[in-house]
Design an enzyme around this catalytic site. Structure first.
Site, mmCIF file in Angstrom:
data_model
loop_
_atom_site.group_PDB
_atom_site.id
_atom_site.type_symbol
_atom_site.label_atom_id
_atom_site.label_comp_id
_atom_site.label_asym_id
_atom_site.label_seq_id
_atom_site.Cartn_x
_atom_site.Cartn_y
_atom_site.Cartn_z
ATOM 1 N N SER A 109 98.636 60.601 -21.738
ATOM 2 C CA SER A 109 99.385 61.093 -22.908
ATOM 3 C C SER A 109 100.508 62.053 -22.584
ATOM 4 C CB SER A 109 98.424 61.752 -23.893
ATOM 5 O OG SER A 109 97.766 60.754 -24.608
ATOM 6 N N TYR A 157 103.362 51.219 -25.060
ATOM 7 C CA TYR A 157 102.470 52.394 -25.065
ATOM 8 C C TYR A 157 101.482 52.367 -23.890
ATOM 9 C CZ TYR A 157 98.833 55.622 -26.477
ATOM 10 O OH TYR A 157 97.906 56.631 -26.465
ATOM 11 N N LYS A 193 103.898 60.955 -23.489
ATOM 12 C CA LYS A 193 104.392 61.015 -24.869
ATOM 13 C C LYS A 193 105.551 62.009 -25.014
ATOM 14 C CE LYS A 193 99.797 59.751 -26.641
ATOM 15 N NZ LYS A 193 98.546 60.241 -27.245
ATOM 16 N N VAL A 228 94.394 62.197 -20.870
ATOM 17 C CA VAL A 228 92.989 61.963 -20.511
ATOM 18 C C VAL A 228 92.790 61.591 -19.039
ATOM 19 C CG1 VAL A 228 92.136 61.413 -22.834
ATOM 20 C CG2 VAL A 228 93.002 59.570 -21.366
ATOM 21 N N TYR A 243 95.875 68.010 -28.897
ATOM 22 C CA TYR A 243 95.077 67.426 -29.987
ATOM 23 C C TYR A 243 94.405 68.531 -30.791
ATOM 24 C CZ TYR A 243 95.884 63.596 -26.817
ATOM 25 O OH TYR A 243 96.476 62.699 -25.985
HETATM 26 N N1 GLU Z 1 96.125 56.032 -23.152
HETATM 27 C C1 GLU Z 1 95.207 56.945 -23.798
HETATM 28 C C2 GLU Z 1 94.742 56.340 -25.101
HETATM 29 O O1 GLU Z 1 95.528 55.759 -25.759
HETATM 30 C C3 GLU Z 1 95.919 58.225 -24.024
HETATM 31 C C4 GLU Z 1 95.035 59.304 -24.538
HETATM 32 C C5 GLU Z 1 95.292 60.620 -23.878
HETATM 33 O O2 GLU Z 1 95.767 60.698 -22.764
HETATM 34 O O3 GLU Z 1 94.987 61.627 -24.514
HETATM 35 O O4 GLU Z 1 93.624 56.422 -25.474
#
Ligand code: GLU
Length: 309
Positions: A64, A191, A67, A261, A243
């Site tokens: 993530s 994505y 992003k 993650v 988050y």
């Molecule tokens: N590729 C992970 C997902 O879509 C990203 C989540 C993350 O890194 O927090 O679940």
């Protein structure tokens, strides 16, 4: 002020003794195989130094954290029109929550939860094929990190595609509301691949410089984005970058940051440094346990919190 290199070295040495490291993300099979005992840190400063310790040269899946970079690109592509399709508020919910989307009519709370990032990927597809959008992402990352060796790990992207039922649900749901404007599998393809970017702490810290130095690669150096854009992205990192653990991270560390993650965190000390930490064990919100601890110690020792003191 203590010397940065010794602070970074001490943090890496002290953290190697910590046994409570959380758990490795298991819902993406390729990530479940990453050994938990690793820790890396890299700090790039305003005067161009790169200070590293631990496993700072080991590539990991940035997940993530990507992003932040795609948001930068999508804003460059469609500008403030993006904010009609994604909000700017902390979600207070899990990164892959579906519930909130229903009562907010398919408009995700912010660009850093999964639904929001899928909208950003969709925005990048305006006038482009998925392959072109991915090419633009890779070019941008290589440019800001000044490193042509950065690649996407196809095995991780595939692993996530094969098991990404929740993200597929989020995307279909948003398509039903007309918030996604391109085929669901195109937006998801971008994505999943952006999340599978493989980078070292050193590369990631270098890539974050434009956010730390008002849109430039160094103070007075080449411009990547306008200062206002860098400032706004950093504001979203502070409020939404971890988050539903974002409040806790601001409380403990006091720096804009974005977690993934894969166990990485990119944090910025505005005007001072861009910092990348990595350790694969996560807490219950999906944020790196040792990474958060390292940043907490670093920000405190260097007095880098944006809240001063
Ligand atoms: N590729 C992970 C997902 O879509 C990203 C989540 C993350 O890194 O927090 O679940």
């Amino acid at each position: 002020m203590p010397e940065l290199a010794s602070v970074v070295g001490d943090i890496a040495a002290d953290l190697s003794a910590v046994t409570e490291r959380g758990t490795v993300a298991s819902y993406i099979p390729m990530l479940a195989e990453v050994p938990i005992g690793q820790f890396g840190i890299a700090v790039t400063t305003a005067d161009g130094q790169v200070i590293t310790a631990g496993d700072a040269e080991v590539p990991f899946s940035i997940q993530s954290i990507s992003k932040v970079f795609t948001l930068t690109l999508a804003l460059g592509q469609i500008g403030d029109a993006l904010w009609q399709r994604v909000g700017k508020e902390p979600s207070g919910n899990a990164f892959n929550s579906i519930v909130q989307l229903e009562y907010e009519h398919g408009v995700p709370r912010n660009p850093f939860i999964n639904a929001g990032a899928i909208v950003v990927a969709d925005a990048m597809l305006s006038g482009h094929q998925p392959r072109e959008a991915l090419g633009a992402i890779l070019r941008f990352i290589r440019f800001v990190a000044a490193d042509e060796a950065i690649t996407i790990d196809e095995a991780v992207a595939r692993s996530e595609k094969e098991t990404g039922f929740r993200n597929t649900a989020l995307a279909n749901y948003m398509r039903a509301f007309g918030v996604l404007q391109h085929p669901v599998d195109h937006a998801l393809g971008v994505y999943f691949h952006q999340c599978a970017l493989s980078m070292t702490c050193r590369q990631l810290a270098l890539a974050g410089r434009y956010l730390a130095f008002s849109g430039r690669l160094s103070p007075g150096g080449p411009t990547v984005v306008a200062p206002e854009r860098a400032r706004r992205i950093a504001a979203l990192m502070l409020t939404c970058g971890h988050y539903d653990g974002s409040g806790e991270f601001a409380f403990r560390v006091g720096l804009p940051g974005k977690s993934g993650v894969g166990g990485g965190i990119l944090a910025i000390a505005p005007g001072k440094a861009s910092i990348a930490v990595w350790s694969p064990g996560l807490d219950r919100h999906g944020n790196s346990v040792l990474g958060s601890l390292a940043l907490e110690r670093l920000a405190k020792a260097m007095r880098w919190s944006v809240f001063a003191g």
